[in-house]
Design a protein around this motif. Structure first.
Motif, PDB file in Angstrom:
ATOM      1  N   SER A  66       0.825  -1.222   0.000  1.00 38.52           N
ATOM      2  CA  SER A  66       0.000   0.000   0.000  1.00 38.52           C
ATOM      3  C   SER A  66       0.853   1.264   0.000  1.00 38.52           C
ATOM      4  O   SER A  66       0.307   2.363   0.085  1.00 38.52           O
ATOM      5  CB  SER A  66      -0.909  -0.011   1.228  1.00 38.52           C
ATOM      6  N   HIS A 115     -10.868  -5.407   3.422  1.00 42.02           N
ATOM      7  CA  HIS A 115     -10.296  -4.274   4.174  1.00 42.02           C
ATOM      8  C   HIS A 115     -11.150  -4.018   5.410  1.00 42.02           C
ATOM      9  O   HIS A 115     -12.357  -4.261   5.392  1.00 42.02           O
ATOM     10  CB  HIS A 115     -10.247  -3.022   3.293  1.00 42.02           C
ATOM     11  N   SER A 160      -7.547  -5.274  -0.573  1.00 40.86           N
ATOM     12  CA  SER A 160      -6.219  -4.823  -0.150  1.00 40.86           C
ATOM     13  C   SER A 160      -5.163  -5.932  -0.227  1.00 40.86           C
ATOM     14  O   SER A 160      -3.981  -5.664  -0.028  1.00 40.86           O
ATOM     15  CB  SER A 160      -6.265  -4.239   1.267  1.00 40.86           C
ATOM     16  N   HIS A 218      -5.970   0.174  -3.672  1.00 40.88           N
ATOM     17  CA  HIS A 218      -4.646  -0.357  -4.006  1.00 40.88           C
ATOM     18  C   HIS A 218      -4.264  -0.140  -5.461  1.00 40.88           C
ATOM     19  O   HIS A 218      -3.101   0.027  -5.782  1.00 40.88           O
ATOM     20  CB  HIS A 218      -4.587  -1.859  -3.677  1.00 40.88           C
ATOM     21  N   LYS A 272      -1.204   5.436  -2.996  1.00 43.87           N
ATOM     22  CA  LYS A 272      -0.635   4.094  -3.171  1.00 43.87           C
ATOM     23  C   LYS A 272      -0.073   4.004  -4.591  1.00 43.87           C
ATOM     24  O   LYS A 272       0.890   4.703  -4.891  1.00 43.87           O
ATOM     25  CB  LYS A 272      -1.692   3.028  -2.878  1.00 43.87           C
ATOM     26  N   ARG A 316       2.807 -10.262   2.343  1.00 45.50           N
ATOM     27  CA  ARG A 316       2.315  -9.538   1.164  1.00 45.50           C
ATOM     28  C   ARG A 316       3.422  -8.594   0.713  1.00 45.50           C
ATOM     29  O   ARG A 316       4.036  -7.919   1.539  1.00 45.50           O
ATOM     30  CB  ARG A 316       1.075  -8.751   1.585  1.00 45.50           C
TER      31      ARG A 316
HETATM   32  N1  DSN Z   1      -3.425  -0.276   5.341  1.00 44.65           N
HETATM   33  C1  DSN Z   1      -3.592  -0.356   3.928  1.00 44.65           C
HETATM   34  C2  DSN Z   1      -2.989  -1.612   3.372  1.00 44.65           C
HETATM   35  O1  DSN Z   1      -1.878  -1.908   3.753  1.00 44.65           O
HETATM   36  O2  DSN Z   1      -3.563  -2.293   2.530  1.00 44.65           O
HETATM   37  C3  DSN Z   1      -4.960  -0.155   3.448  1.00 44.65           C
HETATM   38  O3  DSN Z   1      -5.593   0.902   4.087  1.00 44.65           O
END
Ligand code: DSN
Length: 415
Positions: free
Chosen positions: A33, A124, A174, A202, A228, A361
């Motif tokens: 993100s 999310h 997300s 995203h 992002k 991730r």
């Molecule tokens: N916190 C973010 C993420 O890492 O996907 C989304 O708000």
């Protein structure tokens, strides 16, 4: 990047700010993100507009002295309109979550029904987690990805919608690495008379650059964050058809927020201008190519990727088969020691906990901004494998840290 005015007043904060710039320069930012905005966006966000109250909208403010605030907000709106093509845009939400809040507040009553993807499957918090206001105010049911393939199960979603009869279906994710078929979710929503909110937080940059299909014109509401993959000033955005414009505007202000953060709106305007340049399309395509290369590299090292790969800027690795004794949290910690910053993440069918999940991730938006290509990303996959294969080996971590520093020197940031 100097912070001379801060240093004159507050050396402790200046040290922390410079430390953060160095941290970003000297390690690999792979939190999916995050990104590195331009100096122009940083300048806009650090401008005197931070002083200005501008409740209301351009031409209709509750305070005087808003001529430059109006100019900046109109530029942000015009550019977002050119990038995404909606009938109406609101650029004031302080964040993606507040953009979502505005849609719920405008269209739902407390107790109304939301159908959204489970957080462990890539959703999310603001889509209905019980710890979030959304889970507490509304009646939320969640859908899941197909346990076998890791892809969205559009037919299952439509069946679940027919049974649950939601007032709104939320799409956009997300931690979902695959292309989303917005039309199929819209059909499921239409079949039950529900609204469809597509949260593209995203993938905002990928949608703007046409590297991912756009839900604008399909979904009733499109929300996103602006910092992002699109690399603009920090905050959120809501897009909708003209028929919902007044309700959405009223739900952002005065419904959910007071004065807009005009310095951030300026950062959005500048970042959107950059995203309209042809180089941005190359950037967005390279971000996806890099994520594919990263995923292929990790697969070759025996890691299992949720859905087997990626169509966007992120990969989601399920460590349970390849590294059953290493949690996502353990991997995150060892990788950070080696200069690779990503996050432990829950995975579909999670058997650990959100605090110490089973996956990691990793995104390529930040690496691509600093110039990484597919070969670099394959090398990053090798480095990740070396660390996760031996998370307690300090020699390995020190060696990888050196290789990370070389990659950072070859791809400098904020020179
Ligand atoms: N916190 C973010 C993420 O890492 O996907 C989304 O708000």
């Amino acid at each position: 990047m100097d912070h001379e005015h801060v240093r004159d007043v507050d050396p402790a904060v200046a040290d922390a700010l410079e430390g953060e710039v160095d941290r970003q320069r000297e390690s690999l930012q792979m939190i999916a993100s995050e990104n590195h905005v331009s100096r122009a966006v940083i300048d806009a966000q650090g401008s005197a507009l931070t002083n200005k109250y501008a409740e209301g909208y351009p031409g209709e403010r509750y305070y005087g002295g808003c001529e430059y605030a109006d100019e900046v907000e109109e530029l942000a709106i015009d550019r977002a309109t050119e990038l995404f093509g909606p009938e109406h845009v609101n650029v004031q939400p302080h964040s993606g979550t507040q953009a979502n809040q505005a849609v719920y507040f405008a269209m739902l009553e407390p107790g109304d029904k939301i159908l959204s993807l489970d957080l462990n499957h890539g959703g999310h918090l603001s889509h209905g987690h019980p710890a979030n206001f959304v889970g507490q105010l509304y009646d939320v049911e969640q859908y899941e990805v197909d346990p076998e393939t890791g892809y969205l199960d559009y037919e299952g979603l439509a069946e679940q919608a027919a049974e649950f009869e939601p007032d709104i279906i939320v799409s956009g994710y997300s931690a979902y690495p695959r292309e989303v078929e917005w039309e199929r979710i819209q059909e499921a929503a239409d079949d039950v008379g529900a609204y469809h909110l597509a949260d593209i937080a995203h993938i905002t940059g990928l949608v703007a650059a046409d590297v991912h299909g756009s839900p604008v014109g399909t979904a009733d509401f499109v929300t996103g964050s602006t910092h992002k993959t699109i690399r603009a000033g920090r905050g959120g955005i809501v897009m909708c058809d003209e028929e919902y414009a007044d309700d959405i505007d009223a739900a952002v202000f005065p419904g959910g927020q007071g004065g807009p953060l005009m310095h951030n709106v300026a950062g959005k305007a500048v970042g959107f201008k950059e995203a309209l340049e042809s180089e941005f399309e190359e950037y967005a395509s390279q971000t996806v190519a890099n994520a594919k290369a990263l995923g292929e590299g990790l697969s070759e090292h025996g890691f299992s990727l949720v859905s087997g790969g990626t169509d966007n800027h992120l990969v989601l690795v399920d460590l349970r088969e390849s590294h059953p004794d290493t949690s996502g949290g353990d991997a995150e910690e060892a990788l950070e020691d080696a200069g690779i910053v990503l996050n432990g993440n829950t995975v579909p069918g999670e058997t650990r906990s959100p605090f110490d999940p089973s996956g990691i991730r990793a995104g390529t938006a930040g690496l691509t901004t600093r110039g990484f290509d597919e070969d670099d990303c394959r090398e990053v996959a090798d480095l990740i494998a070396r660390v996760v294969d031996a998370p307690d080996d300090e020699d390995v971590i020190a060696e990888v840290r050196e290789d990370v520093e070389t990659l950072c020197t070859e791809n400098p940031l904020y020179e």
